[in-house]
Write an enzyme that holds these catalytic residues in place. Structure first.
Site, PDB file in Angstrom:
ATOM      1  N   GLN A   1      -6.551   2.831  -6.158  1.00 50.30           N
ATOM      2  CA  GLN A   1      -7.870   2.301  -5.793  1.00 50.30           C
ATOM      3  C   GLN A   1      -8.980   3.332  -5.945  1.00 50.30           C
ATOM      4  OE1 GLN A   1      -7.478   0.354  -1.965  1.00 50.30           O
ATOM      5  NE2 GLN A   1      -7.216  -1.586  -3.033  1.00 50.30           N
ATOM      6  N   PHE A   2      -8.664   4.574  -5.633  1.00 47.37           N
ATOM      7  CA  PHE A   2      -9.585   5.690  -5.863  1.00 47.37           C
ATOM      8  C   PHE A   2      -8.728   6.856  -6.336  1.00 47.37           C
ATOM      9  CE2 PHE A   2     -11.977   3.096  -2.970  1.00 47.37           C
ATOM     10  CZ  PHE A   2     -13.300   3.283  -3.321  1.00 47.37           C
TER      11      PHE A   2
ATOM     12  N   LEU B   1       0.859  -1.181   0.000  1.00 46.77           N
ATOM     13  CA  LEU B   1       0.000   0.000   0.000  1.00 46.77           C
ATOM     14  C   LEU B   1       0.900   1.238   0.000  1.00 46.77           C
ATOM     15  CD1 LEU B   1      -2.946   0.189   2.504  1.00 46.77           C
ATOM     16  CD2 LEU B   1      -2.015   2.125   1.247  1.00 46.77           C
ATOM     17  N   ALA B   2       1.225   1.724  -1.175  1.00 45.36           N
ATOM     18  CA  ALA B   2       2.215   2.800  -1.258  1.00 45.36           C
ATOM     19  C   ALA B   2       2.094   3.466  -2.628  1.00 45.36           C
ATOM     20  CB  ALA B   2       3.618   2.232  -1.060  1.00 45.36           C
ATOM     21  N   GLU B   3       1.163   4.395  -2.765  1.00 43.49           N
ATOM     22  CA  GLU B   3       0.850   4.950  -4.084  1.00 43.49           C
ATOM     23  C   GLU B   3       2.044   5.611  -4.740  1.00 43.49           C
ATOM     24  OE1 GLU B   3      -0.990   5.320  -1.368  1.00 43.49           O
ATOM     25  OE2 GLU B   3      -2.959   4.477  -1.849  1.00 43.49           O
TER      26      GLU B   3
ATOM     27  N   GLY C   1      -8.830   9.712  -5.425  1.00 45.11           N
ATOM     28  CA  GLY C   1      -8.473  10.496  -4.244  1.00 45.11           C
ATOM     29  C   GLY C   1      -7.257   9.967  -3.502  1.00 45.11           C
ATOM     30  N   PHE C   2      -6.858   8.740  -3.810  1.00 41.43           N
ATOM     31  CA  PHE C   2      -5.644   8.191  -3.191  1.00 41.43           C
ATOM     32  C   PHE C   2      -4.410   8.482  -4.052  1.00 41.43           C
ATOM     33  CE2 PHE C   2      -8.258   4.400  -1.269  1.00 41.43           C
ATOM     34  CZ  PHE C   2      -9.051   5.297  -0.603  1.00 41.43           C
ATOM     35  N   SER C   3      -4.637   9.048  -5.237  1.00 38.39           N
ATOM     36  CA  SER C   3      -3.516   9.250  -6.165  1.00 38.39           C
ATOM     37  C   SER C   3      -2.681  10.466  -5.790  1.00 38.39           C
ATOM     38  CB  SER C   3      -4.038   9.422  -7.598  1.00 38.39           C
ATOM     39  OG  SER C   3      -4.698  10.672  -7.749  1.00 38.39           O
ATOM     40  N   TYR C   4      -3.168  11.261  -4.827  1.00 38.61           N
ATOM     41  CA  TYR C   4      -2.409  12.485  -4.509  1.00 38.61           C
ATOM     42  C   TYR C   4      -1.046  12.166  -3.909  1.00 38.61           C
ATOM     43  CZ  TYR C   4      -7.290  13.937  -4.852  1.00 38.61           C
ATOM     44  OH  TYR C   4      -8.587  14.090  -5.262  1.00 38.61           O
TER      45      TYR C   4
ATOM     46  N   HIS D   1     -13.155   9.555  -1.832  1.00 36.83           N
ATOM     47  CA  HIS D   1     -13.766   8.392  -2.473  1.00 36.83           C
ATOM     48  C   HIS D   1     -14.697   8.810  -3.610  1.00 36.83           C
ATOM     49  CE1 HIS D   1     -12.492   6.339   1.260  1.00 36.83           C
ATOM     50  NE2 HIS D   1     -12.479   5.259   0.527  1.00 36.83           N
TER      51      HIS D   1
END
Lengths: 329, 343
Positions: A86-87, A62-64, A89-92, A133
């Site tokens: 995954q979303f 878990l480490a974008e 919003g997690f890409s930031y 999300h």
């Protein structure tokens, strides 16, 4: 909308494109958290690990930032990684890698290196969640030179555009409207051709007003257009599909004929895609405009929790109201 | 909650009183029953979006809070309902936030993952994995600057332990001797990925060694062991010796969220943990065998908890949805909000 009994959902269509691309080209790899054994948080990568194994279907930590950085390195050394966030919003976490490396390597190396990378990310509201999300930050990516940012609106377009994105020699941000994931089905031919990135698509012909949208909001725009036909308002609907580089020609040509431009998207309005689309039309067709351009967007707030999600999103009523007002002006 | 009253000065040996045991039992049971109810409300469509239940992990927060004093802070990620109940937040306000109502801790704007209580020093509830860890160190930095002896419990999971920010934070916390306890709630699965498939080291706390941060493994299914470890870590931090890491081995019985295909572990594995290691059953058994409580005493607690949870559920259904105007509030200071034109 297509008959629900017929064809593929957007989840199925993207899954099929991934299977086809993995079969065609053994330099492709799918990577991200839970994309393998679990088949992805939305089941988009289901079955890939069974067919292509752990070497090419990579369950990452878990480490974008690490995932995207690793994918850039792989891409610079002959692979065609397809990374999943995954979303959106997690890409930031990964923005620094995307901005500083993915988008700049071709420029910086004067073409010696390319980054044929696809970053897939579900985006947008419609799952009764909130904030990261559900949000639409496509302009983060649209604003970065060197990136292509694509948003399909239907299953068949998702299939065709993902094939194009995977074959593209440059990094493509592929944003999937999760509200459409299982909302509709479309048949996809066995020999379906890849789409062309950077072209807008006229999805409904009309002569009174040009209505431009993309992603999940395209369907609300189409519904508004269909129902306004009963009021003798004849609307042309364009799906831009590519946020950047934007095909403004198709939109400007349409506005040249209708004289009216209404833009609908679910992102906050300020400094958004709607503003950019409007400016590009003004540059080309200012004198054709009969009334001021309008936009129906989300609001300049964070996507709220479910009780107010539909207040946040552009409604068919708001779209119709704007169109009627433009016809009355 | 009662468990908070347990003195941080008690000896490292688990010489726990009957009163304390009862308090831990009650606090853990409240979390368990609350979460079961939340699961039901989710199934009924009253809770939308995402909902991550804490069932199985109750001993972690209850044991840690046993060593906390007024002024100590806590911050965690999205599986946060247990933390809020354990630090004394009102179950009604938590449940009403899950249902997105005005009576919720975030007035229905934050949902399951985003609640706060200034009064109870609970700093959220954060959805982005690992991103709360530097914030926790920042809370501790401010306390150190102010010269008090408060500590900050900064919780994160085994999945978050692979985010780079965690190590940026370890470095700063050690560099400046910040009074922060890094609590790794290791429930062994980062969503659907088992620790061994995502993490290069078998133990995570050892990563602190590179930064000079002491730490240890704790059995998270045993509330007394968690309490003992918490007291040790708190004493270290309060004494100004800098950060401490507790890697607490725990287990979640339910899925990652309410939509979990559960393909990554067997039913038997979950069943075995429930039967053999349940933290609430363990305390229940201690209470009964030590003759600290009778079956009737425990039944009375069960009944009381059930009442509290039912009241919370009722409140969460009756509380109104946030007013329409709330969509535009709290973006900027009052009077500075964006203007709606045709809502």
């Amino acid at each position: 909308m297509t008959d629900a009994s017929d064809g593929l959902t957007m989840v199925d269509a993207i899954n099929r494109a991934l299977h086809e691309a993995m079969a065609e080209d053994d330099t492709t790899a799918v990577m991200g958290q839970d994309v393998g054994v679990n088949g992805g948080v939305f089941r988009v990568t289901e079955g890939l690990i069974d067919d292509y194994g752990v070497a090419r279907v990579i369950d990452t930590p878990l480490a974008e930032s690490g995932i995207v950085g690793l994918a850039i390195g792989m891409a610079m050394n002959g692979a065609r990684p397809i990374a999943e966030m995954q979303f959106s919003g997690f890409s930031y976490y990964a923005l620094a890698q995307i901005e500083n490396h993915a988008a700049r390597i071709r420029w910086r190396t004067r073409g010696a290196h390319t980054v044929p990378l696809v970053i897939r990310m579900p985006y947008g509201a419609g799952v009764r969640a909130l904030e990261h999300h559900s949000e639409s930050r496509e302009v983060f990516y649209g604003h970065m030179p060197g990136l292509k940012t694509v948003i399909p609106a239907t299953p068949a377009r998702a299939h065709a555009l993902l094939h194009a994105a995977i074959r593209d020699p440059d990094p493509v941000i592929f944003m999937e409207p999760k509200a459409v994931y299982r909302q509709m089905r479309e048949p996809i031919a066995d020999d379906a051709e890849p789409a062309q990135i950077g072209t807008s698509r006229v999805v409904r012909r009309g002569k009174d007003l040009t209505l431009v949208s993309y992603g999940a909001m395209l369907h609300r725009a189409l519904e508004a257009a269909e129902t306004l036909a009963a009021e003798d308002i004849d609307i042309e609907v364009i799906d831009i599909e590519t946020i950047a580089p934007l095909d403004a020609e198709t939109i400007a040509k349409s506005v040249g004929q209708t004289g009216r431009l209404l833009i609908v998207n679910e992102a906050p309005p300020s400094y958004g895609a709607a503003g950019e689309i409007a400016m590009r039309v003004i540059e080309q067709e200012f004198y054709a405009l009969r009334v001021p351009i309008r936009r129906v967007c989300g609001w300049d707030v964070h996507v709220p929790f479910f009780a107010r999600e539909q207040t946040y999103l552009p409604s068919v009523d708001r779209i119709r109201g704007a169109a009627r007002a433009m016809m009355a002006d | 909650m009662a468990a908070r009253k347990a003195s941080a000065k008690s000896a490292a040996k688990p010489n726990v009183s009957a009163e304390e045991l009862m308090a831990y039992y009650r606090d853990m049971l409240l979390i368990r029953r609350f979460e079961e109810k939340a699961g039901q409300l989710y199934g009924m469509g009253l809770i939308g979006g995402f909902c991550h239940l804490y069932i199985g992990q109750e001993a972690v927060v209850v044991g840690l809070e046993a060593a906390a004093k007024e002024g100590d802070k806590r911050i965690t990620s999205y599986r946060d309902h247990g933390h809020m109940l354990a630090c004394g937040m009102d179950p009604k306000g938590v449940m009403a936030e899950l249902t997105g109502r005005e009576g919720g801790y975030s007035k229905g704007k934050g949902g399951s993952m985003h609640m706060f209580s200034k009064e109870k020093h609970f700093y959220g509830g954060h959805g982005i994995v690992g991103a709360q860890v530097p914030l926790g160190a920042g809370l501790a930095f401010s306390d150190k600057y102010k010269g008090n002896d408060n500590v900050t419990f900064t919780y994160f999971g085994d999945g978050a332990a692979n985010q780079g920010q965690v190590y940026e934070t370890f470095n700063m916390a050690a560099l400046w001797d910040l009074p922060v306890i890094f609590v790794i709630e290791n429930n062994q699965y980062a969503m659907g990925t088992a620790q061994a498939r995502s993490t290069s080291s078998a133990d995570i706390y050892v990563r602190g060694e590179a930064f000079g941060i002491p730490g240890e493994i704790v059995d998270g299914m045993d509330v007394l062991k968690v309490k003992e470890a918490s007291e040790k870590a708190v004493a270290h931090c309060r004494a100004g010796k800098g950060p401490y890491i507790l890697e607490i081995k725990t287990y979640r019985y339910r899925g990652h969220s309410m939509s979990d295909p559960a393909k990554y572990r067997t039913r038997e594995e979950v069943q075995k943990m429930r039967e053999e290691r349940d933290p609430i059953e363990a305390v229940r058994s201690l209470l009964l065998t030590g003759k600290h409580a009778s079956e009737d005493d425990l039944k009375a607690i069960d009944k009381e908890i059930k009442g509290i949870v039912n009241d919370a559920a009722e409140f969460s259904k009756e509380s109104p949805e946030p007013a329409l105007e709330e969509l535009w509030t709290d973006i900027y200071a009052k009077g500075d909000a964006p203007q709606e034109e045709d809502a």
